[in-house]
Design an enzyme around this catalytic site. Structure first.
Site, PDB file in Angstrom:
ATOM      1  N   SER A 187      46.848  47.731 -32.836  1.00 60.58           N
ATOM      2  CA  SER A 187      47.339  46.532 -33.525  1.00 60.58           C
ATOM      3  C   SER A 187      48.656  45.984 -32.985  1.00 60.58           C
ATOM      4  O   SER A 187      49.587  46.741 -32.735  1.00 60.58           O
ATOM      5  CB  SER A 187      47.588  46.841 -35.005  1.00 60.58           C
ATOM      6  OG  SER A 187      46.508  47.504 -35.557  1.00 60.58           O
ATOM      7  N   HIS A 221      45.324  41.200 -32.992  1.00 67.09           N
ATOM      8  CA  HIS A 221      44.421  41.688 -31.945  1.00 67.09           C
ATOM      9  C   HIS A 221      43.811  40.454 -31.274  1.00 67.09           C
ATOM     10  O   HIS A 221      43.163  39.669 -31.932  1.00 67.09           O
ATOM     11  CB  HIS A 221      43.257  42.488 -32.538  1.00 67.09           C
ATOM     12  CG  HIS A 221      43.656  43.774 -33.181  1.00 67.09           C
ATOM     13  ND1 HIS A 221      43.395  44.992 -32.619  1.00 67.09           N
ATOM     14  CD2 HIS A 221      44.275  44.031 -34.329  1.00 67.09           C
ATOM     15  CE1 HIS A 221      43.845  45.954 -33.407  1.00 67.09           C
ATOM     16  NE2 HIS A 221      44.385  45.385 -34.459  1.00 67.09           N
ATOM     17  N   HIS A 275      37.676  48.298 -35.887  1.00 68.67           N
ATOM     18  CA  HIS A 275      37.860  49.503 -36.695  1.00 68.67           C
ATOM     19  C   HIS A 275      36.636  49.799 -37.561  1.00 68.67           C
ATOM     20  O   HIS A 275      35.894  48.893 -37.921  1.00 68.67           O
ATOM     21  CB  HIS A 275      39.087  49.340 -37.609  1.00 68.67           C
ATOM     22  CG  HIS A 275      40.355  49.098 -36.862  1.00 68.67           C
ATOM     23  ND1 HIS A 275      40.711  47.853 -36.402  1.00 68.67           N
ATOM     24  CD2 HIS A 275      41.337  49.944 -36.471  1.00 68.67           C
ATOM     25  CE1 HIS A 275      41.869  47.944 -35.762  1.00 68.67           C
ATOM     26  NE2 HIS A 275      42.270  49.202 -35.786  1.00 68.67           N
ATOM     27  N   TYR A 281      36.714  50.472 -40.633  1.00 62.99           N
ATOM     28  CA  TYR A 281      36.826  49.820 -41.955  1.00 62.99           C
ATOM     29  C   TYR A 281      36.357  48.368 -41.947  1.00 62.99           C
ATOM     30  O   TYR A 281      36.167  47.766 -42.985  1.00 62.99           O
ATOM     31  CB  TYR A 281      38.257  49.906 -42.515  1.00 62.99           C
ATOM     32  CG  TYR A 281      39.341  49.299 -41.652  1.00 62.99           C
ATOM     33  CD1 TYR A 281      39.496  47.922 -41.533  1.00 62.99           C
ATOM     34  CD2 TYR A 281      40.223  50.119 -40.959  1.00 62.99           C
ATOM     35  CE1 TYR A 281      40.492  47.372 -40.749  1.00 62.99           C
ATOM     36  CE2 TYR A 281      41.223  49.579 -40.169  1.00 62.99           C
ATOM     37  CZ  TYR A 281      41.352  48.210 -40.068  1.00 62.99           C
ATOM     38  OH  TYR A 281      42.332  47.672 -39.280  1.00 62.99           O
ATOM     39  N   GLU A 282      36.177  47.805 -40.739  1.00 64.07           N
ATOM     40  CA  GLU A 282      35.668  46.427 -40.675  1.00 64.07           C
ATOM     41  C   GLU A 282      34.157  46.394 -40.847  1.00 64.07           C
ATOM     42  O   GLU A 282      33.569  45.317 -40.952  1.00 64.07           O
ATOM     43  CB  GLU A 282      36.060  45.795 -39.339  1.00 64.07           C
ATOM     44  CG  GLU A 282      37.562  45.589 -39.204  1.00 64.07           C
ATOM     45  CD  GLU A 282      37.958  45.179 -37.795  1.00 64.07           C
ATOM     46  OE1 GLU A 282      37.874  43.977 -37.501  1.00 64.07           O
ATOM     47  OE2 GLU A 282      38.341  46.052 -37.001  1.00 64.07           O
ATOM     48  N   ALA A 284      48.692  52.643 -34.408  1.00 65.45           N
ATOM     49  CA  ALA A 284      49.794  52.709 -35.371  1.00 65.45           C
ATOM     50  C   ALA A 284      49.431  53.827 -36.339  1.00 65.45           C
ATOM     51  O   ALA A 284      48.259  53.992 -36.680  1.00 65.45           O
ATOM     52  CB  ALA A 284      49.908  51.391 -36.115  1.00 65.45           C
ATOM     53  N   MET A 292      43.751  55.014 -38.840  1.00 65.64           N
ATOM     54  CA  MET A 292      42.365  54.579 -39.092  1.00 65.64           C
ATOM     55  C   MET A 292      41.605  54.249 -37.805  1.00 65.64           C
ATOM     56  O   MET A 292      40.689  53.431 -37.815  1.00 65.64           O
ATOM     57  CB  MET A 292      42.381  53.346 -40.002  1.00 65.64           C
ATOM     58  CG  MET A 292      43.119  53.554 -41.313  1.00 65.64           C
ATOM     59  SD  MET A 292      43.263  52.013 -42.230  1.00 65.64           S
ATOM     60  CE  MET A 292      44.453  52.489 -43.507  1.00 65.64           C
ATOM     61  N   SER A 293      41.986  54.872 -36.692  1.00 66.13           N
ATOM     62  CA  SER A 293      41.294  54.527 -35.434  1.00 66.13           C
ATOM     63  C   SER A 293      41.292  55.714 -34.485  1.00 66.13           C
ATOM     64  O   SER A 293      41.434  56.863 -34.908  1.00 66.13           O
ATOM     65  CB  SER A 293      42.006  53.336 -34.775  1.00 66.13           C
ATOM     66  OG  SER A 293      43.293  53.712 -34.325  1.00 66.13           O
ATOM     67  N   ASN A 344      55.481  54.016 -40.309  1.00 66.24           N
ATOM     68  CA  ASN A 344      55.937  54.244 -41.695  1.00 66.24           C
ATOM     69  C   ASN A 344      55.803  55.716 -42.044  1.00 66.24           C
ATOM     70  O   ASN A 344      55.037  56.444 -41.403  1.00 66.24           O
ATOM     71  CB  ASN A 344      55.061  53.415 -42.663  1.00 66.24           C
ATOM     72  CG  ASN A 344      53.581  53.749 -42.518  1.00 66.24           C
ATOM     73  OD1 ASN A 344      52.916  53.302 -41.576  1.00 66.24           O
ATOM     74  ND2 ASN A 344      53.072  54.556 -43.429  1.00 66.24           N
ATOM     75  N   HIS A 403      51.073  46.268 -45.237  1.00 67.18           N
ATOM     76  CA  HIS A 403      50.525  46.082 -43.889  1.00 67.18           C
ATOM     77  C   HIS A 403      51.466  45.256 -43.010  1.00 67.18           C
ATOM     78  O   HIS A 403      51.642  45.549 -41.828  1.00 67.18           O
ATOM     79  CB  HIS A 403      49.147  45.426 -43.959  1.00 67.18           C
ATOM     80  CG  HIS A 403      48.568  45.134 -42.600  1.00 67.18           C
ATOM     81  ND1 HIS A 403      48.233  46.137 -41.701  1.00 67.18           N
ATOM     82  CD2 HIS A 403      48.308  43.968 -41.964  1.00 67.18           C
ATOM     83  CE1 HIS A 403      47.775  45.582 -40.584  1.00 67.18           C
ATOM     84  NE2 HIS A 403      47.821  44.274 -40.714  1.00 67.18           N
TER      85      HIS A 403
END
Ligand code: HPA
Length: 270
Positions: free
Chosen positions: A32, A62, A80, A82-83, A110, A205-206, A229, A241
């Site tokens: 990202s 992206h 990802h 989640y998409e 990230a 998440m990747s 974070n 986010h």
């Protein structure tokens, strides 16, 4: 992988071959907010939209371009889990890079810090992972000509490349275990405590599906996490986010020079 996956890889490969004859051996998939990093590299630029079967990234930050240079191929923009994409779609970029000659792959992402020693704004080398996605990109019939049915995952993230990254960065970058979770909701504090108990230092998440696919294909992998974070419950306040993207951007310049240095070291070693 589905039965037709090899056909999809061949179609994506054809789309790229029609636009470039470069055969780089060093590849990068950027996470990202890092799309501008690709602009630091010379090469033929192919839009994801022109590559058959490649999903167009939907997350802001992206852009979706593949830059193919003499020694380095950079994919700016990733999709990802989640998409809602299938794992076949998520690992297609890895198979595509492999098909044009890439044998060393850098994956960036990230991540939230579970290890309290990591400061937001730092780069951490991934030493190993926990696949908590509940799925594996190699599920389905195996194509024995590409890789083994039961690939070894003892050293997914190459120790030599981690050493090289430290040399290139000129600092003793920390390393740690990356846990991949499906998202898109961030973790609860209880989940973060669970991940810590499981041995995770970072959460994101990747990356893990791509890393598994790359090792399956015999590529060497380097994983770079931008710590954006403190994981939920470990910092002050809640997770946002926009802040994650912002901190990711602030690390961008360092990450780009690290990748440039790695690419140069790789082309000298070739
Ligand atoms: N959790 C999961 N994914 C992330 C995080 C996080 O805290 N930060 C950046 N990506």
């Amino acid at each position: 992988m589905q039965e037709q996956f090899a056909t999809q890889v061949a179609a994506a490969h054809d789309s790229v071959q029609r636009r470039t004859d470069a055969r780089p051996s060093f590849g990068v998939i950027l996470g990202s907010g890092l799309s501008e990093a690709a602009e630091a590299f010379e090469g033929d630029v192919v839009a994801y939209g022109d590559i058959k079967g490649l999903p167009e990234p939907r997350v802001a930050g992206h852009s979706g371009t593949l830059t193919v240079g003499k020694t380095t191929a950079i994919m700016a923009g990733r999709s990802h889990f989640y998409e809602g994409y299938s794992l076949d779609q998520l690992v297609l970029p890895v198979f595509l890079l492999h098909s044009i000659g890439v044998r060393t792959l850098v994956l960036t992402n990230a991540a939230g810090a579970i290890n309290p020693a990591y400061r937001p704004g730092s780069i951490v080398l991934i030493s190993d992972h926990l696949n908590l996605l509940g799925v594996n990109p190699l599920t389905g019939p195996n194509n024995d000509s590409l890789g083994p049915r039961f690939p070894d995952m003892t050293e997914v993230y190459d120790a030599g490349l981690r050493g090289l990254a430290r040399t290139v960065a000129g600092e003793d970058l920390a390393e740690g275990v990356y846990a991949a979770v499906p998202g898109p909701s961030y973790e609860t504090p209880a989940e973060v405590r669970m991940l810590k108990t499981l041995g995770a230092d970072l959460v994101g998440m990747s990356t893990v599906p791509e890393a598994i696919a790359a090792r399956y294909l015999g590529m060497k992998v380097l994983g770079l996490s931008s710590v954006t974070n403190a994981a939920a419950g470990l910092g002050e306040g809640t997770l946002d986010h926009a802040e994650v993207v912002e901190v990711g951007r602030s690390i961008r310049t360092r990450l780009i020079s690290l990748i440039e240095g790695l690419s140069a070291a790789h082309s000298h070693a070739d």
